[in-house]
Design a protein around this motif. Structure first.
Motif, PDB file in Angstrom:
ATOM      1  N   GLN A 681       3.913  -5.636  -7.705  1.00 20.71           N
ATOM      2  CA  GLN A 681       3.505  -4.264  -8.012  1.00 20.71           C
ATOM      3  C   GLN A 681       2.285  -3.850  -7.196  1.00 20.71           C
ATOM      4  O   GLN A 681       2.195  -2.720  -6.710  1.00 20.71           O
ATOM      5  CB  GLN A 681       3.200  -4.141  -9.508  1.00 20.71           C
ATOM      6  CG  GLN A 681       4.433  -4.274 -10.386  1.00 20.71           C
ATOM      7  CD  GLN A 681       4.097  -4.334 -11.857  1.00 20.71           C
ATOM      8  OE1 GLN A 681       2.917  -4.441 -12.237  1.00 20.71           O
ATOM      9  NE2 GLN A 681       5.098  -4.302 -12.709  1.00 20.71           N
ATOM     10  N   THR A 682       1.375  -4.789  -7.014  1.00 21.43           N
ATOM     11  CA  THR A 682       0.176  -4.485  -6.204  1.00 21.43           C
ATOM     12  C   THR A 682       0.562  -4.209  -4.758  1.00 21.43           C
ATOM     13  O   THR A 682       0.071  -3.268  -4.127  1.00 21.43           O
ATOM     14  CB  THR A 682      -0.802  -5.663  -6.268  1.00 21.43           C
ATOM     15  OG1 THR A 682      -1.159  -5.915  -7.626  1.00 21.43           O
ATOM     16  CG2 THR A 682      -2.052  -5.362  -5.460  1.00 21.43           C
ATOM     17  N   ALA A 683       1.459  -5.051  -4.217  1.00 23.52           N
ATOM     18  CA  ALA A 683       1.890  -4.867  -2.826  1.00 23.52           C
ATOM     19  C   ALA A 683       2.663  -3.565  -2.653  1.00 23.52           C
ATOM     20  O   ALA A 683       2.555  -2.896  -1.616  1.00 23.52           O
ATOM     21  CB  ALA A 683       2.762  -6.042  -2.393  1.00 23.52           C
ATOM     22  N   ALA A 684       3.408  -3.171  -3.694  1.00 23.15           N
ATOM     23  CA  ALA A 684       4.213  -1.953  -3.594  1.00 23.15           C
ATOM     24  C   ALA A 684       3.375  -0.691  -3.698  1.00 23.15           C
ATOM     25  O   ALA A 684       3.804   0.373  -3.238  1.00 23.15           O
ATOM     26  CB  ALA A 684       5.289  -1.955  -4.676  1.00 23.15           C
ATOM     27  N   SER A 685       2.185  -0.774  -4.258  1.00 22.85           N
ATOM     28  CA  SER A 685       1.364   0.423  -4.488  1.00 22.85           C
ATOM     29  C   SER A 685       0.178   0.541  -3.535  1.00 22.85           C
ATOM     30  O   SER A 685      -0.321   1.654  -3.323  1.00 22.85           O
ATOM     31  CB  SER A 685       0.849   0.424  -5.926  1.00 22.85           C
ATOM     32  OG  SER A 685       0.082  -0.747  -6.179  1.00 22.85           O
ATOM     33  N   GLU A 686      -0.282  -0.541  -2.985  1.00 26.43           N
ATOM     34  CA  GLU A 686      -1.455  -0.496  -2.116  1.00 26.43           C
ATOM     35  C   GLU A 686      -1.065  -0.292  -0.649  1.00 26.43           C
ATOM     36  O   GLU A 686       0.028  -0.640  -0.225  1.00 26.43           O
ATOM     37  CB  GLU A 686      -2.259  -1.795  -2.258  1.00 26.43           C
ATOM     38  CG  GLU A 686      -2.946  -1.950  -3.599  1.00 26.43           C
ATOM     39  CD  GLU A 686      -3.798  -3.210  -3.663  1.00 26.43           C
ATOM     40  OE1 GLU A 686      -3.736  -4.002  -2.692  1.00 26.43           O
ATOM     41  OE2 GLU A 686      -4.500  -3.402  -4.676  1.00 26.43           O
ATOM     42  N   GLU A 687      -2.002   0.255   0.087  1.00 30.95           N
ATOM     43  CA  GLU A 687      -1.792   0.519   1.511  1.00 30.95           C
ATOM     44  C   GLU A 687      -1.794  -0.801   2.290  1.00 30.95           C
ATOM     45  O   GLU A 687      -2.691  -1.626   2.131  1.00 30.95           O
ATOM     46  CB  GLU A 687      -2.901   1.437   2.025  1.00 30.95           C
ATOM     47  CG  GLU A 687      -2.693   1.954   3.431  1.00 30.95           C
ATOM     48  CD  GLU A 687      -3.812   2.894   3.857  1.00 30.95           C
ATOM     49  OE1 GLU A 687      -3.517   3.949   4.450  1.00 30.95           O
ATOM     50  OE2 GLU A 687      -4.993   2.563   3.590  1.00 30.95           O
ATOM     51  N   THR A 688      -0.782  -0.964   3.125  1.00 33.28           N
ATOM     52  CA  THR A 688      -0.710  -2.183   3.934  1.00 33.28           C
ATOM     53  C   THR A 688      -1.615  -2.056   5.160  1.00 33.28           C
ATOM     54  O   THR A 688      -2.109  -0.970   5.489  1.00 33.28           O
ATOM     55  CB  THR A 688       0.732  -2.442   4.395  1.00 33.28           C
ATOM     56  OG1 THR A 688       1.151  -1.366   5.239  1.00 33.28           O
ATOM     57  CG2 THR A 688       1.675  -2.539   3.204  1.00 33.28           C
ATOM     58  N   ALA A 689      -1.835  -3.177   5.820  1.00 37.24           N
ATOM     59  CA  ALA A 689      -2.705  -3.177   7.007  1.00 37.24           C
ATOM     60  C   ALA A 689      -2.129  -2.289   8.110  1.00 37.24           C
ATOM     61  O   ALA A 689      -2.865  -1.564   8.799  1.00 37.24           O
ATOM     62  CB  ALA A 689      -2.883  -4.603   7.510  1.00 37.24           C
ATOM     63  N   ASP A 690      -0.826  -2.315   8.267  1.00 38.00           N
ATOM     64  CA  ASP A 690      -0.194  -1.493   9.292  1.00 38.00           C
ATOM     65  C   ASP A 690      -0.320  -0.006   8.957  1.00 38.00           C
ATOM     66  O   ASP A 690      -0.586   0.827   9.840  1.00 38.00           O
ATOM     67  CB  ASP A 690       1.279  -1.886   9.413  1.00 38.00           C
ATOM     68  CG  ASP A 690       1.988  -1.136  10.525  1.00 38.00           C
ATOM     69  OD1 ASP A 690       1.454  -1.096  11.649  1.00 38.00           O
ATOM     70  OD2 ASP A 690       3.071  -0.579  10.273  1.00 38.00           O
ATOM     71  N   LEU A 729      11.485  -2.393  -3.569  1.00 41.71           N
ATOM     72  CA  LEU A 729      12.913  -2.606  -3.786  1.00 41.71           C
ATOM     73  C   LEU A 729      13.185  -3.909  -4.527  1.00 41.71           C
ATOM     74  O   LEU A 729      14.138  -3.996  -5.325  1.00 41.71           O
ATOM     75  CB  LEU A 729      13.635  -2.610  -2.434  1.00 41.71           C
ATOM     76  CG  LEU A 729      13.664  -1.273  -1.686  1.00 41.71           C
ATOM     77  CD1 LEU A 729      14.309  -1.437  -0.311  1.00 41.71           C
ATOM     78  CD2 LEU A 729      14.419  -0.219  -2.495  1.00 41.71           C
ATOM     79  N   LEU A 730      12.353  -4.912  -4.312  1.00 38.24           N
ATOM     80  CA  LEU A 730      12.506  -6.165  -5.063  1.00 38.24           C
ATOM     81  C   LEU A 730      12.262  -5.941  -6.547  1.00 38.24           C
ATOM     82  O   LEU A 730      12.962  -6.514  -7.404  1.00 38.24           O
ATOM     83  CB  LEU A 730      11.539  -7.220  -4.515  1.00 38.24           C
ATOM     84  CG  LEU A 730      11.933  -7.897  -3.194  1.00 38.24           C
ATOM     85  CD1 LEU A 730      10.801  -8.790  -2.698  1.00 38.24           C
ATOM     86  CD2 LEU A 730      13.217  -8.721  -3.367  1.00 38.24           C
ATOM     87  N   LEU A 731      11.280  -5.113  -6.855  1.00 42.01           N
ATOM     88  CA  LEU A 731      11.016  -4.806  -8.264  1.00 42.01           C
ATOM     89  C   LEU A 731      12.207  -4.104  -8.901  1.00 42.01           C
ATOM     90  O   LEU A 731      12.535  -4.339 -10.079  1.00 42.01           O
ATOM     91  CB  LEU A 731       9.760  -3.934  -8.381  1.00 42.01           C
ATOM     92  CG  LEU A 731       8.428  -4.646  -8.109  1.00 42.01           C
ATOM     93  CD1 LEU A 731       7.290  -3.643  -8.052  1.00 42.01           C
ATOM     94  CD2 LEU A 731       8.148  -5.705  -9.182  1.00 42.01           C
ATOM     95  N   GLU A 732      12.857  -3.230  -8.110  1.00 43.01           N
ATOM     96  CA  GLU A 732      14.036  -2.556  -8.643  1.00 43.01           C
ATOM     97  C   GLU A 732      15.170  -3.554  -8.904  1.00 43.01           C
ATOM     98  O   GLU A 732      15.923  -3.407  -9.873  1.00 43.01           O
ATOM     99  CB  GLU A 732      14.500  -1.478  -7.665  1.00 43.01           C
ATOM    100  CG  GLU A 732      13.517  -0.313  -7.516  1.00 43.01           C
ATOM    101  CD  GLU A 732      13.998   0.715  -6.503  1.00 43.01           C
ATOM    102  OE1 GLU A 732      15.156   0.564  -6.033  1.00 43.01           O
ATOM    103  OE2 GLU A 732      13.249   1.648  -6.188  1.00 43.01           O
ATOM    104  N   LYS A 733      15.304  -4.545  -8.032  1.00 45.49           N
ATOM    105  CA  LYS A 733      16.351  -5.545  -8.222  1.00 45.49           C
ATOM    106  C   LYS A 733      16.090  -6.416  -9.446  1.00 45.49           C
ATOM    107  O   LYS A 733      17.036  -6.892 -10.091  1.00 45.49           O
ATOM    108  CB  LYS A 733      16.434  -6.438  -6.979  1.00 45.49           C
ATOM    109  CG  LYS A 733      16.996  -5.753  -5.740  1.00 45.49           C
ATOM    110  CD  LYS A 733      18.486  -5.480  -5.877  1.00 45.49           C
ATOM    111  CE  LYS A 733      19.041  -4.855  -4.608  1.00 45.49           C
ATOM    112  NZ  LYS A 733      20.498  -4.572  -4.745  1.00 45.49           N
TER     113      LYS A 733
END
Length: 734
Positions: A681-690, A729-733
């Motif tokens: 959830q953190t990875a899906a909501s936070e801004e990535t380095a790219d 998408l993993l969270l949705e799965k």
């Protein structure tokens, strides 16, 4: 005449005739026999140097006629002891030449006697006369000074800039207005070339204008032709338009000249405009196009088909003129000219198929026993097309001979922008796939097993060479043939129309047979050099296409690729270049990113897990048979870092594992992900380095001052997605 019974006493004093002597200059081949009797001195047999005859052998023989014991049985009875001292003394008195002449040429010896000079003095006088002759020639002083300047200027690194400028200025003061006199001499033309080398653009134009009217003569000169190349080197349009038109009307003569032909072809290939090229090539069509030229300002076409369409009555003389000039150059072994190859293409395209024109032309190609013509043709645009069409039209026997000609050059052709199309054509038209496999593949990738892997990796990362390996797997896809290779598709389409009448085998059967022959080499290379291949986008594409289309056991290759994904995906690991095929232990100190951090690496792993190519029309993945089952091969290597994969840039790889129907550890993976939902959830909501770097770049661009001007609309601000899409998408799965 004495009879056979004549006694020796009755023949005393009689001279016997020797055999006719045909060549007075032939030296004695046999050495005289050693005898205790004293020999007649050599001077008795030679003529005097001053032209007076010496005492001949008859006189010597008469003097010793009384001594029959000394008569020779082989030379007419010349006595070797009687009278020899007297004759030698007389010869010495009659010969006026000094002893010094024994080591000199007769003419030199005579000059020494007349002038009473030694050899050293004669040399010195000759040298002085040579210097006086040079000094009496025109431009003697100027030429001597320019040579000294040239000797200084040619050592560029040893001459200070200020001194060089002074020398160049002095050089131009000497040659300006007299350049034509300098360029006709082999030793002074280099001075002009040096002046061009250090001249500014204006000075170069000055030289070019002064030489107007002499460029055809300069092109025919063994040394001055390089001066033309020096002038055209910088690409000055004004200089080009001064030089190139002087060749018009003389193309047929210049192309046959041993010196001028090379400079003419260089001008045609690299300097001339399209209009100038058309004028030069049109002169091959006959004297009419040289004498009755149109205004150069009018746009012309060198396409023979257009000329024949306007006046079909000219076809016979034009084709005859082309054939004669082409044959002339081929017979002279002058087959490396681009101009020749363009003319050959025009002839072949406009020859009537099935007639003697085509058969004679193809026999002309085959008649070059050394193969230089075919090899040179393969490396030009027009030439490679000629060879491709020849392969398509010829019989199976002729195709075999053409392939044999390219035996030692296939590797060079594979990486050449033009040569590679010949290899692709061979794939398409040769029905004997066994012949292709034996003649092409070993020469293309190498016969040495230790070098094969290295060559395949090199080809896979070359945008041109890779087509020769992947064409059988990808076909004519846009991914394999980008914009700069669209001409390949045009030639291959042309080959298809010819192949229907000259080849019998079904194209798909031919392709599968060639794939079966090539697959073992490529699969072995992937298994041995997977770390090198996955480090580049072309390498990853190569792996994907080969594993999807190859025939044979792929287990070793899949296992090697999975091993490259092992380790922490967020770290940077050193790249080991040691390939098993090369058997070296050299380690590359350059750091290489983990495969999970590269977009092309993640895309490759995802495609291999899905087990097939995506069909845009069906909007689904078409699985290959047999299935790769790569998910089960990969998972053990990334299991320990699966959460970093799921929250990193290659999170879609983990998503592909969940979507794979053949993945046997799916339940285990789901359990791990459920236990770490918070991290997802953190990875899906936070801004990535790219995403952060792209946002900062956009903000900096928006803050930059915009240029003033009307009609320019500002670009709309893009809205970037926030968070890792794969993690979402993993969270949705789950």
């Amino acid at each position: 005449m004495p009879t056979a019974t004549t006694t020796k006493a009755s023949m005393a004093g009689t001279k016997r005739k020797s055999a006719p002597f045909k060549d007075a200059h032939v030296k004695e081949s046999k050495k005289p026999k050693t005898s205790s009797t004293p020999r007649l001195k050599e001077s008795a047999f030679k003529s005097s140097k001053n032209g007076k005859p010496r005492k001949n052998i008859e006189e010597t023989s008469d003097l010793g006629s009384g001594g029959s014991d000394f008569d020779s049985d082989s030379d007419g009875g010349v006595p070797l002891s009687h009278g020899s001292s007297r004759n030698t003394e007389e010869d010495r008195n009659e010969d006026p030449n000094p002893n010094v002449t024994d080591s000199l040429h007769p003419d030199r010896a005579k000059a020494v006697m007349v002038n009473n000079q030694s050899s050293k003095e004669a040399h010195a006088k000759q040298k002085q006369l040579a210097s006086e002759r040079k000094a009496s020639k025109p431009l003697a002083e100027s030429l001597a000074r320019t040579k000294k300047i040239w000797e200084r200027l040619r050592r560029k690194s040893h001459v200070p800039v200020d001194e060089r400028k002074k020398l160049v200025a002095e050089l131009f003061e000497i040659i300006t207005g007299r350049i034509k006199d300098f360029v006709i001499k082999h030793d002074s033309v280099r001075v002009v070339q040096t002046a061009i080398k250090y001249a500014n653009p204006e000075q170069k134009r000055l030289i070019a204008k002064e030489l107007t009217g002499t460029y055809r003569q300069l092109a025919e000169s063994r040394y001055a032709k390089f001066l033309i190349g020096k002038l055209l080197l910088q690409g000055d349009e004004e200089i080009r338009d001064i030089i190139v038109p002087e060749f018009f009307g003389n193309v047929r003569r210049l192309i046959k000249h041993p010196e001028a032909s090379w400079i003419l072809d260089d001008v045609y290939r690299g300097v001339a405009t399209s209009q100038q090229k058309a004028i030069i090539l049109r002169e091959w069509y006959g004297a009419e196009f040289s004498i009755f030229q149109k205004d150069n300002s009018e746009k012309m076409s060198s396409e023979l088909s257009e000329i024949l369409a306007n006046d079909s009555g000219k076809r016979a003389p034009i084709m005859r003129s082309l054939q004669e000039l082409i044959n002339n150059l081929i017979q002279k072994k002058m087959t490396g000219f681009t101009l020749l190859h363009d003319a050959m293409l025009q002839y072949f395209l406009n020859a009537k198929q099935g007639t003697e024109e085509v058969s004679e032309f193809l026999e002309l190609l085959k008649g070059d026993e050394e193969g230089d013509l075919l090899k040179n043709l393969a490396f030009t645009k027009s030439g490679s097309r000629v060879v491709s069409l020849a392969l398509a039209y010829r019989t199976a026997k002729d195709r075999k001979q053409i392939l044999k000609t390219y035996k030692d050059t296939l590797q060079m052709m594979a990486a050449d922008p033009n040569g590679h199309i010949v290899i692709l054509t061979a794939y398409e038209v040769i029905d004997d796939t066994v012949l292709t496999a034996k003649s092409v593949f070993p020469e293309l990738i190498g016969k040495d097993t230790e070098k094969q892997t290295e060559n395949i990796v090199s080809f896979a990362n070359d945008i041109i060479a890779r087509t020769t390996l992947l064409y059988l797997f990808q076909g004519r896809s846009k991914a394999l043939f980008p914009g700069n290779l669209t001409s390949d598709l045009e030639i291959l389409t042309e080959i298809d129309s010819v192949r229907t009448t000259t080849s019998k085998k079904d194209p798909e059967i031919r392709r599968r047979e060639l794939v079966m022959a090539l697959s073992p080499y490529l699969l072995a290379a992937i298994a041995k050099a997977s770390p090198d291949l996955v480090a580049t986008s072309f390498g990853c594409q190569f792996i994907t296409e080969v594993l999807f289309g190859a025939e044979g056991d792929k287990a070793a290759a899949l296992s090697a690729i999975a091993e490259t994904a092992a380790g922490d995906p967020t770290s940077v690991q050193p790249a080991a270049i040691a390939v098993e095929a090369v058997k070296t232990e050299a380690i590359n100190t350059e750091s290489r990113a983990h495969i999970a951090t590269t977009a092309y690496g993640g895309k490759m792993l995802k495609a291999l897990i899905s087990g097939g190519r995506y069909d845009a029309k069906a909007k689904s993945i078409i699985s290959i048979v047999p299935a790769l089952d790569f998910a089960d091969v990969l998972y053990p290597h990334i299991k320990d870092n699966i959460l970093k994969w799921a929250t990193g840039s290659s999170s879609f790889v983990v998503l592909a594992l969940l979507e794979s129907s053949s993945f046997s550890k799916k339940d285990e993976l789901v359990q791990i992900l459920n236990n770490n939902k918070k991290a997802l959830q953190t990875a899906a909501s936070e801004e990535t380095a790219d995403q952060k770097s792209r946002r900062e770049a956009m903000e900096a661009e928006n803050k930059a001052p915009k240029p003033s001007g009307k009609g320019k609309k500002s670009k709309p601000v893009k809205e970037f997605e926030i968070g890792n899409r794969g993690s979402a998408l993993l969270l949705e799965k789950l």
